[in-house]
Structures are given as structure tokens and as C-alpha cells.
Scaffold this active site. Structure first.
Site, PDB file in Angstrom:
ATOM      1  N   ASN A  10       3.084 -49.892  26.424  1.00 48.85           N
ATOM      2  CA  ASN A  10       3.496 -48.708  25.646  1.00 48.85           C
ATOM      3  C   ASN A  10       4.660 -49.138  24.755  1.00 48.85           C
ATOM      4  O   ASN A  10       5.761 -49.351  25.236  1.00 48.85           O
ATOM      5  CB  ASN A  10       3.919 -47.613  26.642  1.00 48.85           C
ATOM      6  CG  ASN A  10       4.538 -46.412  25.956  1.00 48.85           C
ATOM      7  OD1 ASN A  10       4.462 -46.266  24.737  1.00 48.85           O
ATOM      8  ND2 ASN A  10       5.155 -45.541  26.754  1.00 48.85           N
ATOM      9  N   TRP A  11       4.371 -49.260  23.467  1.00 49.73           N
ATOM     10  CA  TRP A  11       5.402 -49.764  22.557  1.00 49.73           C
ATOM     11  C   TRP A  11       6.416 -48.700  22.176  1.00 49.73           C
ATOM     12  O   TRP A  11       7.408 -49.002  21.503  1.00 49.73           O
ATOM     13  CB  TRP A  11       4.748 -50.343  21.296  1.00 49.73           C
ATOM     14  CG  TRP A  11       3.923 -51.566  21.554  1.00 49.73           C
ATOM     15  CD1 TRP A  11       3.721 -52.185  22.756  1.00 49.73           C
ATOM     16  CD2 TRP A  11       3.195 -52.326  20.587  1.00 49.73           C
ATOM     17  NE1 TRP A  11       2.915 -53.276  22.600  1.00 49.73           N
ATOM     18  CE2 TRP A  11       2.575 -53.391  21.272  1.00 49.73           C
ATOM     19  CE3 TRP A  11       3.003 -52.212  19.213  1.00 49.73           C
ATOM     20  CZ2 TRP A  11       1.778 -54.335  20.626  1.00 49.73           C
ATOM     21  CZ3 TRP A  11       2.206 -53.147  18.562  1.00 49.73           C
ATOM     22  CH2 TRP A  11       1.606 -54.193  19.271  1.00 49.73           C
ATOM     23  N   LYS A  12       6.125 -47.454  22.545  1.00 52.80           N
ATOM     24  CA  LYS A  12       7.042 -46.328  22.233  1.00 52.80           C
ATOM     25  C   LYS A  12       7.359 -46.294  20.741  1.00 52.80           C
ATOM     26  O   LYS A  12       6.503 -46.660  19.932  1.00 52.80           O
ATOM     27  CB  LYS A  12       8.302 -46.428  23.109  1.00 52.80           C
ATOM     28  CG  LYS A  12       7.948 -46.561  24.590  1.00 52.80           C
ATOM     29  CD  LYS A  12       9.103 -46.333  25.500  1.00 52.80           C
ATOM     30  CE  LYS A  12       8.652 -46.492  26.943  1.00 52.80           C
ATOM     31  NZ  LYS A  12       9.677 -46.188  27.917  1.00 52.80           N
ATOM     32  N   HIS A  29       3.907 -38.396  29.315  1.00 52.69           N
ATOM     33  CA  HIS A  29       4.980 -39.371  29.557  1.00 52.69           C
ATOM     34  C   HIS A  29       6.295 -38.615  29.740  1.00 52.69           C
ATOM     35  O   HIS A  29       6.537 -37.609  29.060  1.00 52.69           O
ATOM     36  CB  HIS A  29       5.074 -40.353  28.387  1.00 52.69           C
ATOM     37  CG  HIS A  29       5.967 -41.511  28.697  1.00 52.69           C
ATOM     38  ND1 HIS A  29       7.337 -41.408  28.646  1.00 52.69           N
ATOM     39  CD2 HIS A  29       5.693 -42.777  29.097  1.00 52.69           C
ATOM     40  CE1 HIS A  29       7.856 -42.580  29.003  1.00 52.69           C
ATOM     41  NE2 HIS A  29       6.882 -43.419  29.286  1.00 52.69           N
ATOM     42  N   GLU A  77       9.158 -39.144  28.718  1.00 53.58           N
ATOM     43  CA  GLU A  77       9.955 -38.972  27.488  1.00 53.58           C
ATOM     44  C   GLU A  77       9.438 -37.785  26.689  1.00 53.58           C
ATOM     45  O   GLU A  77      10.208 -37.106  26.012  1.00 53.58           O
ATOM     46  CB  GLU A  77       9.938 -40.282  26.666  1.00 53.58           C
ATOM     47  CG  GLU A  77      10.839 -41.325  27.317  1.00 53.58           C
ATOM     48  CD  GLU A  77      10.428 -42.764  27.069  1.00 53.58           C
ATOM     49  OE1 GLU A  77       9.625 -43.027  26.163  1.00 53.58           O
ATOM     50  OE2 GLU A  77      10.916 -43.642  27.819  1.00 53.58           O
ATOM     51  N   GLY A 115       6.729 -50.678  29.352  1.00 57.57           N
ATOM     52  CA  GLY A 115       7.426 -50.294  28.123  1.00 57.57           C
ATOM     53  C   GLY A 115       8.056 -51.512  27.470  1.00 57.57           C
ATOM     54  O   GLY A 115       7.392 -52.315  26.808  1.00 57.57           O
ATOM     55  N   GLY A 116       9.358 -51.673  27.677  1.00 55.37           N
ATOM     56  CA  GLY A 116      10.136 -52.725  27.018  1.00 55.37           C
ATOM     57  C   GLY A 116       9.508 -54.108  27.076  1.00 55.37           C
ATOM     58  O   GLY A 116       9.470 -54.825  26.060  1.00 55.37           O
ATOM     59  N   SER A 137      10.563 -50.177  34.254  1.00 54.81           N
ATOM     60  CA  SER A 137      11.332 -51.424  34.340  1.00 54.81           C
ATOM     61  C   SER A 137      10.556 -52.578  34.970  1.00 54.81           C
ATOM     62  O   SER A 137      11.113 -53.380  35.728  1.00 54.81           O
ATOM     63  CB  SER A 137      12.661 -51.189  35.086  1.00 54.81           C
ATOM     64  OG  SER A 137      13.480 -50.291  34.355  1.00 54.81           O
TER      65      SER A 137
END
Ligand code: PGA
Length: 256
Positions: free
Chosen positions: A10-12, A95, A97, A232-233, A211
């Protein structure tokens, strides 16, 4: 019952179109070589078209990060399931967020899950408790409410992937332990068995997210209960992401 391991990046709200293309070019052949794991990239909406072109002929699949629940109409700035169904196979829904920063309620998430399935998209439905709920011992209560509301009125045979993402672990560098994640994922299967039935609960894939890095991925995917991860990151770093998918294939497909 065989649940195929699943890893989604997920590149957000990261990468321009040019950067997204560069990132895909750098990882697609490496990802393509890894067998036995379903691999999905979820770039921002505006990069879906270019990423789709770059993924053509590879085994890497495409997903979006959100969508509106209506098929069309006067919803300035929104993207509909019909628009996505033309471009990709998956869509991340609910999600945290979206829930926390944009006020998405379980009722909205439920409408989105229905609309996605109705348009032929596979939802990656995210659920997870907040820090306060976790500390107050109310994680299970929060998660069962999400599962029951978000999946209310959905056909049990639907193609859905669920991601358990404790809010306190997302982007914080403080991942849940493998043990914590397994306990909650088992609980999610109990909720699914109550809502639908035990066979469905055992057949759906449930991921952990929050994470995850190349250093802790093994802790999660070595657990038979955990079918993969939502990243994510670490999905924005080519070597990291490749290592995560590689380790997953090694552990899930060639257990020692
Ligand atoms: P993170 O995000 O890996 O950066 O913690 C996970 C997610 O939000 O899906």
C-alpha cells in the site's frame, strides 16, 4: 484448506506518476520470479493506469487504496467502483487512515464492500483496534463490531481478503508481536464462523499489517494462521519489499 499466501504493498499518498513508474520498473521482474505468493501493488489512483501497463504480462496484480460506494454521480473528487473495475482487481477498504482521518464509518465501509463486490473487485478489508481500545482490553469488542458491521448482508461465498491492522502499529515502527497478531487473527476467524460458518472462516485469507519490514516478516508469515501481510512504508523500498515477498514464499511454500 489451502490459502494462497498474499502480500500487498500500500503506497498510500506517496509517489508521483513518474516515481510510481520508476518503482514498478525496479521491482516487477524480481517480484514476477517469486512463485507461490499472490502479489499486489496498490499505488495512488492517478498512477493506476501507468502501473497497469508496466505490470502487463507479469504475475503481479493491481489494487486501489479506496473508492466511493456509489457507481456514478455528483461526488466531486471521488472514484467509483466501476472506474476501478476497468483497471484493477483489488481495492483496500476500511483502512484505519480512512476511518480516522476521513471519518469513514462501518456503515460506509459496508456499502463500499458491497459495491466493490458488485463491480467484480476483491476488497482487502482492514480492521483493527485503536491504542486506547487495546490498552483498555477492548480490542476484541472493537474488531467484532467492525467485522459484523462491515460484512453485514454480504454473501458468504464472496471473494474477500481481510487485513488485521492494529492502529497503534501502523507507521509507528511498533509492530504487534507474531503472538499478538495470531491471537487476534484467530479471534477474527471465530467472528467469521459466527457470522457465516466455520468452512468460510477457514478458507478466507487474513493478513497482518503494521510496521512490517524485512527484519520482522518471518515472525508473522511463519505462523500458519497468518496468510500474508499488508505493507505500507516497506513497500516503497524495492529491496525491502522484494525481501519481504521472498521470505514469505520461502517460509510458506518451502517449510523446513
Ligand atoms: P506500515 O503501514 O507498514 O507503514 O505500518 C501498513 C498499512 O497501513 O497498511
Amino acid at each position: 484448506m489451502m490459502r494462497i499466501p498474499f502480500i500487498a504493498g500500500n503506497w498510500k499518498m506517496n509517489t508521483t506518476v513518474a516515481k510510481a513508474a520508476e518503482l514498478v520498473r525496479g521491482m516487477v521482474s524480481g517480484l514476477d520470479k517469486i512463485e507461490g505468493v499472490e502479489k499486489v501493488l496498490c499505488p495512488p489512483f492517478i498512477s493506476l493506469t501507468v502501473v497497469r501497463e508496466l505490470l502487463k504480462g507479469s504475475s503481479v496484480k493491481l489494487g486501489a487504496q479506496n473508492m466511493h460506494f456509489e457507481l456514478k454521480g455528483a461526488y466531486t473528487g471521488e472514484i467509483s467502483p466501476l472506474m476501478l473495475a476497468d483497471l484493477c482487481e483489488f481495492v483496500i477498504l476500511g483502512h484505519s487512515e480512512r476511518r480516522w482521518y476521513f471519518g469513514e464509518t462501518d456503515e460506509m465501509v459496508n456499502k463500499k464492500v458491497k459495491a466493490a463486490l458488485g463491480s467484480g473487485l476483491t476488497p482487502i478489508l482492514c480492521v483493527g483496534e485503536g491504542l486506547e481500545e487495546n490498552e483498555a482490553g477492548r480490542a476484541e469488542e472493537a474488531i467484532s463490531k467492525q467485522i459484523n458491521c462491515d460484512l453485514s448482508g454480504i454473501d458468504p461465498s464472496s471473494n474477500i481478503v481481510i487485513a488485521y491492522e492494529p492502529v497503534w502499529a501502523i507507521g509507528t515502527g511498533r509492530a504487534a508481536s507474531g503472538k499478538e497478531a495470531v491471537a487476534t487473527i484467530k479471534f477474527i476467524r471465530v467472528c467469521l464462523a459466527k457470522l457465516w460458518n466455520e468452512d468460510i472462516a477457514q478458507s478466507l485469507r487474513i493478513l497482518y499489517g503494521g510496521s512490517v519490514t524485512s527484519s520482522n516478516i518471518a515472525e508473522f508469515v511463519s505462523q500458519p494462521e497468518i496468510d500474508g501481510t499488508l505493507i505500507g512504508g516497506s513497500s516503497l523500498k524495492t529491496e525491502e519489499f522484494l525481501s519481504i515477498v521472498n521470505q514469505t514464499a520461502e517460509i510458506k511454500c518451502h517449510p523446513v
